[in-house]
Design a protein around this motif. Sequence first.
Motif, short mmCIF file in Angstrom:
data_model
loop_
_atom_site.label_atom_id
_atom_site.label_comp_id
_atom_site.label_asym_id
_atom_site.label_seq_id
_atom_site.Cartn_x
_atom_site.Cartn_y
_atom_site.Cartn_z
N LEU A 39 -5.36 -5.82 -0.84
CA LEU A 39 -4.08 -5.16 -1.10
C LEU A 39 -3.95 -4.97 -2.61
O LEU A 39 -4.11 -5.94 -3.37
N ARG A 40 -3.65 -3.76 -3.01
CA ARG A 40 -3.45 -3.45 -4.42
C ARG A 40 -2.01 -2.97 -4.61
O ARG A 40 -1.53 -2.10 -3.88
N VAL A 41 -1.31 -3.57 -5.57
CA VAL A 41 0.06 -3.19 -5.89
C VAL A 41 0.09 -2.76 -7.35
O VAL A 41 -0.38 -3.48 -8.24
N SER A 42 0.65 -1.59 -7.58
CA SER A 42 0.71 -1.06 -8.94
C SER A 42 2.13 -0.60 -9.26
O SER A 42 2.93 -0.31 -8.37
N ALA A 43 2.43 -0.55 -10.56
CA ALA A 43 3.73 -0.10 -11.05
C ALA A 43 3.53 0.44 -12.45
O ALA A 43 2.64 0.00 -13.19
N SER A 44 4.34 1.39 -12.82
CA SER A 44 4.23 2.02 -14.13
C SER A 44 4.40 0.98 -15.23
O SER A 44 5.33 0.18 -15.23
N GLY A 45 3.45 1.00 -16.19
CA GLY A 45 3.54 0.12 -17.34
C GLY A 45 3.08 -1.29 -17.09
O GLY A 45 3.22 -2.15 -17.97
N MET A 46 2.54 -1.57 -15.90
CA MET A 46 2.08 -2.93 -15.58
C MET A 46 0.63 -2.89 -15.11
O MET A 46 0.17 -1.89 -14.54
N LEU B 269 7.21 0.36 -6.80
CA LEU B 269 5.90 -0.22 -6.53
C LEU B 269 5.10 0.68 -5.61
O LEU B 269 5.65 1.31 -4.70
N SER B 270 3.80 0.74 -5.83
CA SER B 270 2.89 1.49 -4.97
C SER B 270 1.90 0.53 -4.34
O SER B 270 1.33 -0.34 -5.03
N PHE B 271 1.67 0.67 -3.02
CA PHE B 271 0.82 -0.24 -2.27
C PHE B 271 -0.36 0.54 -1.67
O PHE B 271 -0.19 1.66 -1.17
N SER B 272 -1.53 -0.06 -1.70
CA SER B 272 -2.69 0.53 -1.03
C SER B 272 -3.57 -0.58 -0.50
O SER B 272 -3.57 -1.70 -1.03
N VAL B 273 -4.33 -0.27 0.56
CA VAL B 273 -5.17 -1.26 1.22
C VAL B 273 -6.57 -0.71 1.36
O VAL B 273 -6.77 0.44 1.76
N GLU B 274 -7.55 -1.55 1.05
CA GLU B 274 -8.95 -1.22 1.27
C GLU B 274 -9.56 -2.26 2.20
O GLU B 274 -9.15 -3.42 2.21
N GLY B 275 -10.54 -1.83 3.00
CA GLY B 275 -11.22 -2.75 3.90
C GLY B 275 -10.66 -2.68 5.30
O GLY B 275 -9.85 -1.80 5.64
N PRO B 276 -11.04 -3.61 6.17
CA PRO B 276 -10.67 -3.57 7.59
C PRO B 276 -9.26 -4.07 7.86
O PRO B 276 -9.04 -5.05 8.58
N GLY B 277 -8.31 -3.41 7.27
CA GLY B 277 -6.90 -3.75 7.46
C GLY B 277 -6.03 -2.55 7.22
O GLY B 277 -6.48 -1.52 6.69
N THR B 278 -4.78 -2.64 7.61
CA THR B 278 -3.82 -1.56 7.41
C THR B 278 -2.56 -2.11 6.77
O THR B 278 -2.23 -3.30 6.92
#
Length: 789
Positions: free
Chosen positions: A771-778, A720-729
């Motif tokens: 919060l965005r979570v991504s995974a291959s094929g999904m 899984l890959s995680f990324s955050v946008e906006g006023p958060g970490t």
Amino acid sequence: MNVKKIFYSLFFLTIGCLPLQAGQVSRKQLIDLGWRFHLGDHAGAEAVAFDDRGWSHETLPHDWSARMPVSKDAPAGNDGGYYPTGVGWYRKTLRLSRDYEGKKKWLYFEGVYQDSKVYVNGRLIGGHPYGYSSFYCDATDYLHRGDNIIAVRADNSRQKNCRWYSGSGIYRHVWLVTTDKLHIRNWGVQITTPDPHHVQVRTTIDNESIRDREVSVRTRLSDGSEDVQTVTIPSGGSREVEQRLRVAEPELWSPDHPYLYRARVSLSTGDEVEETFGIRTISYTAQQGLLLNGTPLLLNGGCVHHDNGILGAAGFDRADERCVEQLKAAGYNAVRTSHNPPTEAFLHACDRLGLLVIDEAFDGWRDAKNTYDYSTLFDKWYAKDIEAMVRRDRNHPSIFCWSIGNEVIERKKLEVVTTARRLRDEVRRWDDTRPVTSALASWDKDWEIYDPLAAQLDIVGYNYLIHKAPADHLRVPDRVMMQTESYPRDAYANWAMAHDSTYIIGDFVWTAIDYLGESGIGRWWYEGDVPGEHYQRQLYPWHAAYCGDIDLTGWLKPVGHYRNLLWNGTERLYMAVREPEGWQGHGRIYAGLWGVWPEWESWTWPGWEGRPVDVVVYSRHPRVRLYLNDKLVGEKAVGRDTEFKAVFTLPYQPGMLRAEGLGDSALAERVELSTASTPTGMRLTADRLSVKADAQGLSFVTVELTDSAGHLSPNADTMLSFSVEGPGTLLATGTADIKDTVSYATTQRRAWKGRALAVIRSTTKAGNIRLRVSASGMQPQTVNIKSIR
């Protein structure tokens, strides 16, 4: 839920964190923002002119060890979870206005691990060697108007100094406390409830001004009760003022009804302190057991360490509150803070949510368990550390008992009796309203020789030895006992002992929640893995414990459901499947003393078709039936003779498994497990969809990998890959896999058993955090969290 209770709880959480108004100085201000950090020692780092521009920017609480990857060669070793330690420096610029001139000023540290030294404008003003104690540094003569440099050195380099993961650095909050020269002493308000209708408030007032002062002391309770006394305090002296207030219609505090009152103690000269408290009575005898408010209560307890799992030891208020929420949801009514005082936020959560507490001072006494542990500090510091624990924590209604130690090594020496008596008396010096315990243990046949040691305790703690209780009761019939540590696998036996014996007031399992360090305790392992217990050899890459009822992501394991079913009436039917030996080529399965056979909420065992699988049905219903694909597998009676569980062995085939609980031959309840297919998507669940924009707000987001029907795919290990946008970490990511050595600070994480956890932290800016979570094929999934002021 009582509206007044909610208001007072929220009021207490926010007090001291309000922004300053012009011409106004708050008594207590959080100063967690704006620190710089450097890992490593640095000569002269306390100096005002030191150049720290190359240091990292940090907002407390901060645990530098947890942000780093584990290492097989880390000096903390198996005990410390193979995390790096060392020396770290912190610096902060604190700007004070003219309103602070002529005031008393302290820096209050809730916890620094460890051996801290605190400097203000280049001058050493204090510190504390024991990393679990809160402490004040008087900064009155060192802080001035304008910019001030606070520097803190934390030294966790002497290893080993702890038998579990300690964390490193300023891992709890820091506050600036400001008062007049005539003021209420820090930790100077003690509130007791000698009976349900009376509240006794003792307030210690210090006069550091140059003349005698007359002052009125007003104490007002949230129910409207009030008392005022006027006293004269000599210059350089102090005075304890005792006030007794009557509550006409008291609401009693208990785990089922954790009602809180508020006391405001104010001086006519301006100083004011707010405290929350609860009205409740505690008594205990071998004949009646533990009585809370006159009602018998059995303690379904769990031991917890101080870390917050994938966050390390960082003491975030929300993380500690979540821990208490998980304990309550699992059916616990008590917790032991093994083996050190917890954060203030943890105790406030226990007060608000209703969880009884054994507050424990330290792990050992004079004889060492590790080379640099508390034994190196004991004689010089035990009185100061007990004072810090008891005076800080004594107003919490959740605390029903103090603990002065755990499995002390010198237990066979004559001096141990004198030491225990001194520690007990030191506790009673500051609070004589609660019992004192210590967790006793023996790994040989000499248990009975500890009777003189046990006699120093009000309630005797038994670690793994409650089977000795019947004989001990015959020998010492007035002894009140509780099992302060127990093996998870003995859940039924421990419940039965407490249930059947009034002199045993409860059981505290080791442990309620998985934790970092003490690597490998509670694990199971496969043929070919490194065998044995955590204390026998290094077990890297295992870097955490798996003996908890709740794993590092917050999932309640089957053994936790079983414990809840035994002790409470809230859960009456539960089903799990034992992992079959040989599945996925693993070979035989072994479990250590603190381990249990791996069971899962799963009917997904690809490659095992036609081969036998054990299905365990835990039930408080007198009979259970098991169906596979709507065909009856069998029916069995359950009760105390079967330890409230039934085991069905059947050949595995995909489909739907259903267990039914029967009462008087009628269906009372059912639970189901369905076979999952290959994961095709993700489900994100945030425990908070809004957080406060104060850099302290947290949202814990659970990621579940699901098939096309929405079933959890319990074997999925997708990256899984995680990324955050906006006023958060993105504060941390992790799973319950205690062999995963990837840093919790990473943005990529391989799921384990179909799950992962991400923790989002707010900043000081308001707005929408995504919060965005991504995974291959999904298809990527997002969750939006609102950060509000």
